[in-house]
Design a protein around this motif. Structure first.
Motif, PDB file in Angstrom:
ATOM      1  N   ASP A  99     -19.366  13.878  16.487  1.00  0.00           N
ATOM      2  CA  ASP A  99     -19.238  14.550  15.197  1.00  0.00           C
ATOM      3  C   ASP A  99     -18.269  13.825  14.265  1.00  0.00           C
ATOM      4  O   ASP A  99     -18.288  14.022  13.052  1.00  0.00           O
ATOM      5  N   ARG A 100     -17.430  12.955  14.803  1.00  0.00           N
ATOM      6  CA  ARG A 100     -16.462  12.226  13.990  1.00  0.00           C
ATOM      7  C   ARG A 100     -17.064  10.997  13.300  1.00  0.00           C
ATOM      8  O   ARG A 100     -16.513  10.517  12.310  1.00  0.00           O
ATOM      9  N   ASN A 101     -18.157  10.475  13.851  1.00  0.00           N
ATOM     10  CA  ASN A 101     -18.695   9.228  13.272  1.00  0.00           C
ATOM     11  C   ASN A 101     -20.164   9.293  12.887  1.00  0.00           C
ATOM     12  O   ASN A 101     -20.700   8.328  12.340  1.00  0.00           O
ATOM     13  N   VAL A 102     -20.844  10.408  13.155  1.00  0.00           N
ATOM     14  CA  VAL A 102     -22.286  10.456  12.935  1.00  0.00           C
ATOM     15  C   VAL A 102     -22.655  10.232  11.477  1.00  0.00           C
ATOM     16  O   VAL A 102     -23.632   9.533  11.169  1.00  0.00           O
ATOM     17  N   ALA A 103     -21.877  10.800  10.562  1.00  0.00           N
ATOM     18  CA  ALA A 103     -22.181  10.616   9.138  1.00  0.00           C
ATOM     19  C   ALA A 103     -22.024   9.158   8.737  1.00  0.00           C
ATOM     20  O   ALA A 103     -22.818   8.623   7.943  1.00  0.00           O
ATOM     21  N   ARG A 104     -21.008   8.491   9.290  1.00  0.00           N
ATOM     22  CA  ARG A 104     -20.811   7.075   8.975  1.00  0.00           C
ATOM     23  C   ARG A 104     -21.942   6.214   9.538  1.00  0.00           C
ATOM     24  O   ARG A 104     -22.412   5.284   8.878  1.00  0.00           O
ATOM     25  N   VAL A 105     -22.380   6.534  10.758  1.00  0.00           N
ATOM     26  CA  VAL A 105     -23.479   5.777  11.358  1.00  0.00           C
ATOM     27  C   VAL A 105     -24.757   5.961  10.542  1.00  0.00           C
ATOM     28  O   VAL A 105     -25.449   4.985  10.216  1.00  0.00           O
ATOM     29  N   ALA A 106     -25.058   7.198  10.198  1.00  0.00           N
ATOM     30  CA  ALA A 106     -26.273   7.470   9.425  1.00  0.00           C
ATOM     31  C   ALA A 106     -26.211   6.793   8.062  1.00  0.00           C
ATOM     32  O   ALA A 106     -27.184   6.167   7.613  1.00  0.00           O
ATOM     33  N   GLY A 107     -25.062   6.904   7.403  1.00  0.00           N
ATOM     34  CA  GLY A 107     -24.931   6.310   6.081  1.00  0.00           C
ATOM     35  C   GLY A 107     -24.970   4.799   6.091  1.00  0.00           C
ATOM     36  O   GLY A 107     -25.558   4.168   5.204  1.00  0.00           O
TER      37      GLY A 107
END
Length: 247
Positions: A184-192
């Motif tokens: 949950d800490r990095n999923v947005a960064r990976v997706a983006g």
């Protein structure tokens, strides 16, 4: 663009937790400590019976270690693919390489044929391939539906630059799905950073064993030992946390 969420699980409980959390698909495995091995047919059937709205893909991998298989292992995988297909699985997850780090085309073609038209994912054997772009082209040409990758790095976050290039290179031919160390800490960064349409992750939490009587002396594995009285289970809360963070 909305993401498709695939959860790596090793139990029927994991499948039901993923369904409750609103995930789209699970990859059912055994032996996650080994990177995921073929689950028993009983587990496959029980997982399929326990869920109704989520897709269940099943990994077929006979052992840990490398992805170079002998004739007996190939025959076993071919048989297992047919068995999980007949059990009603929604897709299979496979991977085979040559000693030189190329796709083992004959083996892959046999396993695709055994899948009988089911969607096929090429697992993180991809991350051990010598040339990721040439490998992606071969897999797309073979009709593989998606490839799971950490971008040939320790985690998908560290491999995000390569994953982004692979997503562009793939176009609409094959899905490139990041996986490995996604939280949950990095999923947005990976997706983006990658532009991926699908995300693969595990959501395991440690729970104590219900065993009251405990013998601290024997171990059921080798010298690299995990505690006998510890369980890792997939939780709906863990999955929900990652999905919320991605959104």
């Amino acid at each position: 663009m909305s993401l498709t969420y695939e959860i790596c699980i090793d139990s029927v409980e994991g499948a039901t937790a993923a369904e409750r959390a609103g995930a789209d698909r699970v990859e059912l495995c055994a032996a996650l400590f080994e990177g995921g091995l073929t689950p028993t047919l009983g587990t496959v059937r029980a997982a399929l019976a326990a869920v109704s709205t989520i897709k269940v893909n099943v990994i077929v991998r006979p052992r840990g270690g490398d992805f170079i298989f002998d004739e007996h292992e190939v025959a076993a995988m071919e048989h297992d693919v047919a068995l999980v297909r007949d059990a009603g699985a929604h897709g299979v997850v496979i991977g085979a390489l040559t000693p030189g780090g190329e796709v083992d085309r004959p083996v892959t073609e046999r396993l695709i044929a055994a899948a009988g038209g089911l969607p096929v994912t090429f697992h993180r054997a991809f991350d051990m391939a010598a040339d990721p772009f040439a490998t992606l082209d071969v897999l797309a040409g073979l009709g593989i539906d998606r490839v799971l990758t950490s971008g040939q790095d320790v985690t998908a976050l560290e491999g995000a630059p390569l994953i982004a290039e692979l997503v562009k290179h793939a176009g609409d031919r094959i899905i490139v799905m990041p996986g490995g160390g996604i939280t949950d800490r990095n999923v947005a960064r990976v997706a983006g950073a990658t532009g991926a349409r699908e995300i693969h992750f595990a959501a395991l939490s440690e729970v104590p064993s219900p065993a009251v009587h405990r013998n601290p002396y024997p171990f059921m594995g080798g010298e690299l030992r995990q505690p006998e009285y510890r369980r890792l289970v997939t939780t709906a809360a863990g999955i929900t946390s990652v999905i919320r963070a991605a959104r």
